[in-house]
Motif scaffolding. Structure first.
Motif, mmCIF file in Angstrom:
data_model
loop_
_atom_site.group_PDB
_atom_site.id
_atom_site.type_symbol
_atom_site.label_atom_id
_atom_site.label_comp_id
_atom_site.label_asym_id
_atom_site.label_seq_id
_atom_site.Cartn_x
_atom_site.Cartn_y
_atom_site.Cartn_z
ATOM 1 N N ASP A 118 0.828 -1.215 0.000
ATOM 2 C CA ASP A 118 0.000 0.000 0.000
ATOM 3 C C ASP A 118 0.862 1.264 0.000
ATOM 4 O OD1 ASP A 118 -2.260 -1.555 0.030
ATOM 5 O OD2 ASP A 118 -2.645 -1.339 2.174
ATOM 6 N N ALA A 119 1.911 1.256 0.813
ATOM 7 C CA ALA A 119 2.788 2.428 0.889
ATOM 8 C C ALA A 119 3.502 2.657 -0.437
ATOM 9 C CB ALA A 119 3.801 2.258 2.015
ATOM 10 N N LEU A 120 4.026 1.592 -1.036
ATOM 11 C CA LEU A 120 4.749 1.733 -2.308
ATOM 12 C C LEU A 120 3.811 2.121 -3.447
ATOM 13 C CD1 LEU A 120 7.223 -1.279 -2.015
ATOM 14 C CD2 LEU A 120 7.779 1.158 -1.833
ATOM 15 N N ARG A 121 2.594 1.632 -3.412
ATOM 16 C CA ARG A 121 1.615 2.041 -4.446
ATOM 17 C C ARG A 121 1.317 3.534 -4.333
ATOM 18 N NH1 ARG A 121 -2.539 -3.158 -4.203
ATOM 19 N NH2 ARG A 121 -1.559 -4.320 -5.913
ATOM 20 N N ARG A 122 1.181 4.006 -3.105
ATOM 21 C CA ARG A 122 0.938 5.444 -2.924
ATOM 22 C C ARG A 122 2.116 6.254 -3.446
ATOM 23 N NH1 ARG A 122 2.597 8.927 0.942
ATOM 24 N NH2 ARG A 122 1.453 10.905 0.965
ATOM 25 N N ILE A 123 3.332 5.804 -3.146
ATOM 26 C CA ILE A 123 4.533 6.500 -3.613
ATOM 27 C C ILE A 123 4.588 6.487 -5.138
ATOM 28 C CG2 ILE A 123 7.064 6.352 -3.679
ATOM 29 C CD1 ILE A 123 6.876 5.325 -0.746
ATOM 30 N N PHE A 124 4.247 5.352 -5.747
ATOM 31 C CA PHE A 124 4.221 5.269 -7.219
ATOM 32 C C PHE A 124 3.257 6.303 -7.791
ATOM 33 C CE2 PHE A 124 2.453 3.790 -11.202
ATOM 34 C CZ PHE A 124 3.573 3.388 -11.925
ATOM 35 N N LYS A 125 2.073 6.397 -7.200
ATOM 36 C CA LYS A 125 1.075 7.356 -7.700
ATOM 37 C C LYS A 125 1.589 8.792 -7.603
ATOM 38 C CE LYS A 125 -3.359 5.025 -7.126
ATOM 39 N NZ LYS A 125 -4.716 5.146 -6.554
ATOM 40 N N LEU A 126 2.234 9.115 -6.485
ATOM 41 C CA LEU A 126 2.758 10.468 -6.312
ATOM 42 C C LEU A 126 3.864 10.772 -7.318
ATOM 43 C CD1 LEU A 126 2.897 10.707 -2.397
ATOM 44 C CD2 LEU A 126 1.242 11.797 -3.931
ATOM 45 N N LEU A 154 17.690 -3.776 2.025
ATOM 46 C CA LEU A 154 16.498 -3.184 2.655
ATOM 47 C C LEU A 154 16.633 -1.689 2.847
ATOM 48 C CD1 LEU A 154 16.823 -6.262 4.191
ATOM 49 C CD2 LEU A 154 14.569 -5.478 4.914
ATOM 50 N N GLU A 155 17.879 -1.211 2.995
ATOM 51 C CA GLU A 155 18.070 0.225 3.215
ATOM 52 C C GLU A 155 17.547 1.039 2.036
ATOM 53 O OE1 GLU A 155 22.010 -1.405 1.619
ATOM 54 O OE2 GLU A 155 20.446 -2.021 3.017
ATOM 55 N N THR A 156 17.537 0.439 0.823
ATOM 56 C CA THR A 156 17.022 1.155 -0.351
ATOM 57 C C THR A 156 15.529 1.416 -0.199
ATOM 58 O OG1 THR A 156 18.691 0.147 -1.778
ATOM 59 C CG2 THR A 156 16.749 1.079 -2.856
ATOM 60 N N THR A 157 14.793 0.358 0.114
ATOM 61 C CA THR A 157 13.342 0.509 0.271
ATOM 62 C C THR A 157 13.000 1.381 1.470
ATOM 63 O OG1 THR A 157 12.940 -1.619 -0.792
ATOM 64 C CG2 THR A 157 11.169 -0.748 0.584
ATOM 65 N N TRP A 158 13.734 1.202 2.580
ATOM 66 C CA TRP A 158 13.465 2.032 3.756
ATOM 67 C C TRP A 158 13.785 3.502 3.490
ATOM 68 C CZ3 TRP A 158 10.274 1.372 7.377
ATOM 69 C CH2 TRP A 158 10.018 0.122 7.923
ATOM 70 N N THR A 159 14.833 3.772 2.727
ATOM 71 C CA THR A 159 15.153 5.167 2.380
ATOM 72 C C THR A 159 14.002 5.801 1.616
ATOM 73 O OG1 THR A 159 17.531 4.736 2.325
ATOM 74 C CG2 THR A 159 16.749 6.662 1.115
ATOM 75 N N VAL A 160 13.435 5.051 0.672
ATOM 76 C CA VAL A 160 12.297 5.548 -0.108
ATOM 77 C C VAL A 160 11.098 5.806 0.804
ATOM 78 C CG1 VAL A 160 10.603 4.911 -1.878
ATOM 79 C CG2 VAL A 160 13.039 4.462 -2.256
ATOM 80 N N LEU A 161 10.783 4.828 1.629
ATOM 81 C CA LEU A 161 9.614 4.961 2.507
ATOM 82 C C LEU A 161 9.763 6.143 3.461
ATOM 83 C CD1 LEU A 161 9.114 1.173 3.292
ATOM 84 C CD2 LEU A 161 7.500 2.623 2.055
ATOM 85 N N GLY A 207 6.909 5.883 8.808
ATOM 86 C CA GLY A 207 7.642 5.466 9.991
ATOM 87 C C GLY A 207 7.863 3.968 9.979
ATOM 88 N N ASP A 208 8.411 3.448 11.067
ATOM 89 C CA ASP A 208 8.735 2.021 11.137
ATOM 90 C C ASP A 208 7.499 1.131 11.067
ATOM 91 O OD1 ASP A 208 11.354 2.741 11.297
ATOM 92 O OD2 ASP A 208 11.571 2.370 13.445
ATOM 93 N N ASP A 209 6.331 1.677 11.428
ATOM 94 C CA ASP A 209 5.104 0.879 11.364
ATOM 95 C C ASP A 209 4.386 1.040 10.029
ATOM 96 O OD1 ASP A 209 4.290 3.476 11.598
ATOM 97 O OD2 ASP A 209 2.889 3.129 13.255
ATOM 98 N N LEU A 210 5.045 1.716 9.082
ATOM 99 C CA LEU A 210 4.524 1.946 7.732
ATOM 100 C C LEU A 210 3.254 2.793 7.710
ATOM 101 C CD1 LEU A 210 5.284 -1.329 5.744
ATOM 102 C CD2 LEU A 210 6.639 0.737 6.031
ATOM 103 N N SER A 211 3.078 3.598 8.729
ATOM 104 C CA SER A 211 2.068 4.658 8.668
ATOM 105 C C SER A 211 2.821 5.984 8.542
ATOM 106 C CB SER A 211 1.191 4.657 9.923
ATOM 107 O OG SER A 211 1.965 4.957 11.065
ATOM 108 N N LEU A 212 2.154 6.980 8.000
ATOM 109 C CA LEU A 212 2.813 8.270 7.840
ATOM 110 C C LEU A 212 3.058 8.890 9.210
ATOM 111 C CD1 LEU A 212 0.854 9.583 4.737
ATOM 112 C CD2 LEU A 212 3.251 8.875 4.818
ATOM 113 N N ARG A 213 4.279 9.371 9.411
ATOM 114 C CA ARG A 213 4.683 9.889 10.720
ATOM 115 C C ARG A 213 3.909 11.153 11.079
ATOM 116 N NH1 ARG A 213 9.428 9.886 8.012
ATOM 117 N NH2 ARG A 213 9.593 12.142 8.389
#
Length: 549
Positions: free
Chosen positions: A160-168, A237-244, A250-256
């Motif tokens: 869900d988070a990556l799909r939102r980032i793709f859309k943006l 994993l640091e690549t994906t975490w950097t993007v997120l 945040g660490d729980d994959l909700s927006l901080r």
């Protein structure tokens, strides 16, 4: 080795020695019964736990999953665990273990907290630094929130988070990331674009592994998700975490919270408006999602616009009846900007959060500006703000709702329907060649005294509008008595006589409305007919009085 201490004193790795610039405290432990209390205390404080076993001792390996992992769980700790196979030097020249994955995967499948396994030799200092690198990585870039190691798939929240980032990042909304959009994404996340050869190489990798990952030389959403799956599977994993994290997760994959609501101080008696950057962002957003280029956003276009947010922020407010629409009910650019102007004035935190949800580039607080205190402006008799708030009071049936609907060009309805919930509208008003926004809030009879006696509510108001029905003998007395009961003469006030299309009747009050207003030094009531759409430049007068009280 008898010279080695049973428990080594605490060691700290300085931040400057770490790739992530994070300091690390390393605490040794002992499984001896006399050290059990200290061991449990340290486990409860740990951010990551390394369980060490000897590669030449099967019993110590078995204790990893038979004792240590269940024991940590029993203490209620859910932190990353790194398994460390020590003493690889005993293998001689061939220190590699080709069956390591086969040994470890059953443990990782049963215990999701296990991030990875590293083999090392403390005696020969082989891979020791890697142990602590992976321990840090397990904390800073954990696998568990992103990836299901058992199913070998991204977890739903990560998708869900990556799909939102793709859309943006899909700036032209064609469902693909073209080369320019990929490089804008690269710059935002990593500070550098990809070279042409690197771009083509990335797309080739996607093509080879995911048939639907590239289309028309652009990366699809499926391809974008595949790339991040690949990064994780390869230990990046640091690549994906950097993007997120760059996109506010945040660490729980909700927006901080600090991403959605960065600190902004609004002094008393000041209001918040959109800055020029804020208006520019919403204009560009409107134009991007106006896919048919008809100058208005239909329901489907609005739904797509808010697809990167929790939903439409104006659901339940009466929108789009609260602003300017075309004949079909689609929101025009004028109405869209007006609605955001009202939202920012009444609840700037909602605007701040939605700037983040919708992809504002940079510090979202730059999209807002704080006005000077109203009292300061009134003393100078010249208000510099661009958005004004007007409270509308009047007896039941005096035409408050009709006045607000007329302001946003909605059709007059002769059927009387009592207002049962808050109603507010907004539109732009041209003043001396400049565009100002007027927000009008209807205040029902059940709330009028409460609002007028609420200091905070009054401080937020720029002008009061008192309506009375010129055909109802008791209507003016209602608003005149309301004004007498409450201390509001420090605020600009405009009286309005509605239903001028009906027969004028004398008002049952000690003085008639015109004389009443003259005695107070106010303009005489403005007569309007909402049925005939005759408003006599009332809205310009309300803004004018607010600007120059």
């Amino acid at each position: 080795m008898p010279s080695v201490q049973h428990v080594v004193p605490e060691v700290t790795i300085p931040a400057e020695w770490s790739k992530g610039k994070e300091s690390t405290r390393i605490v040794d432990s002992s499984a001896r019964p006399e050290n059990r209390e200290q061991l449990e205390a340290e486990i409860r404080k740990a951010d990551v736990i390394c369980i060490v076993y000897a590669v030449d001792n099967a019993e110590s390996f078995d204790r990893v999953y038979q004792f240590w992992l269940p024991y940590i769980r029993k203490l209620g700790r859910n932190v990353p665990v790194v398994l460390v196979g020590n003493k690889i030097d005993v293998r001689g020249k061939n220190i590699m273990n080709p069956s390591l994955e086969e040994q470890i995967m059953p443990i990782m499948n049963e215990f999701k907290e296990v991030e990875t396994c590293v083999e090392c030799s403390a005696r020969q200092l082989l891979n020791v630094s890697e142990v602590f690198y992976f321990a840090q990585k397990a904390v800073l870039h954990p696998t568990a929130p992103l990836y299901d190691s058992r199913e070998h798939t991204l977890k739903p929240a990560c998708i869900d988070a990556l799909r939102r980032i793709f859309k943006l990042c899909d700036l032209d909304k064609d469902g693909l990331l073209n080369d320019d959009e990929i490089n804008e994404f690269q710059n935002k996340c990593f500070g550098t674009p990809l070279q042409r050869q690197e771009l083509e190489s990335v797309k080739e990798v996607v093509k080879e592994n995911e048939p639907e990952g590239v289309r028309d030389d652009g990366v699809t959403e499926i391809g974008f998700l595949f790339l991040h799956t690949l990064f994780i599977q390869r230990g990046r994993l640091e690549t994906t975490w950097t993007v997120l994290r760059r996109f506010g997760y945040g660490d729980d994959l909700s927006l901080r919270e600090d991403f959605l609501l960065p600190p902004i101080e609004v002094p008393p008696d000041c209001s918040v408006e959109l800055s020029s950057d804020g208006y520019k962002f919403f204009i560009e957003l409107f134009q991007t999602f106006d896919q048919d280029k008809d100058g208005a956003l239909k329901d489907a276009e609005l739904a797509e616009l808010f697809s990167t947010a929790p939903g439409n922020p104006w659901d339940g407010t009466g929108f789009p009846e609260t602003t300017i629409t075309d004949e079909s009910g689609a929101v025009t650019l004028q109405g869209f900007l007006a609605q955001w102007s009202m939202t920012t004035l009444l609840d700037y935190k909602t605007t701040l959060a939605y700037l983040a949800y919708l992809g504002y580039n940079g510090d979202t607080t730059t999209a807002l500006k704080i006005t000077k205190p109203r009292k300061v402006d009134r003393k100078r008799s010249k208000v510099q703000r661009n958005v004004f708030l007007c409270y509308v009071f009047g007896a039941t049936g005096s035409g408050k709702t009709a006045l607000l609907k007329s302001f946003v060009k909605k059709r007059f309805d002769e059927t009387y329907v009592p207002t049962t919930k808050p109603y507010e509208v907004v539109n732009s008003v041209e003043m001396g060649g400049m565009e100002k926004y007027l927000v009008m809030q209807e205040i029902g009879p059940k709330l009028d005294s409460e609002i007028l006696q609420n200091r905070k509510k009054l401080e937020a108001c720029d002008v009061l509008c008192f309506l009375y029905d010129s055909g109802d003998v008791n209507s003016f007395a209602y608003v005149a008595n309301l004004r007498t009961r409450c201390e509001i003469d420090h605020l600009p006030i405009v009286f309005v006589a509605t239903k001028s299309d009906t027969d004028l009747v004398p008002q049952r009050y000690e003085v008639q409305p015109d004389m009443y207003c003259r005695n107070l030094g106010l303009a005489v009531p403005i007569s309007v007919s909402l049925k005939d759409n005759v408003t006599a430049e009332l809205y310009q007068m309300l803004v004018g009085v607010a600007m120059d009280p």
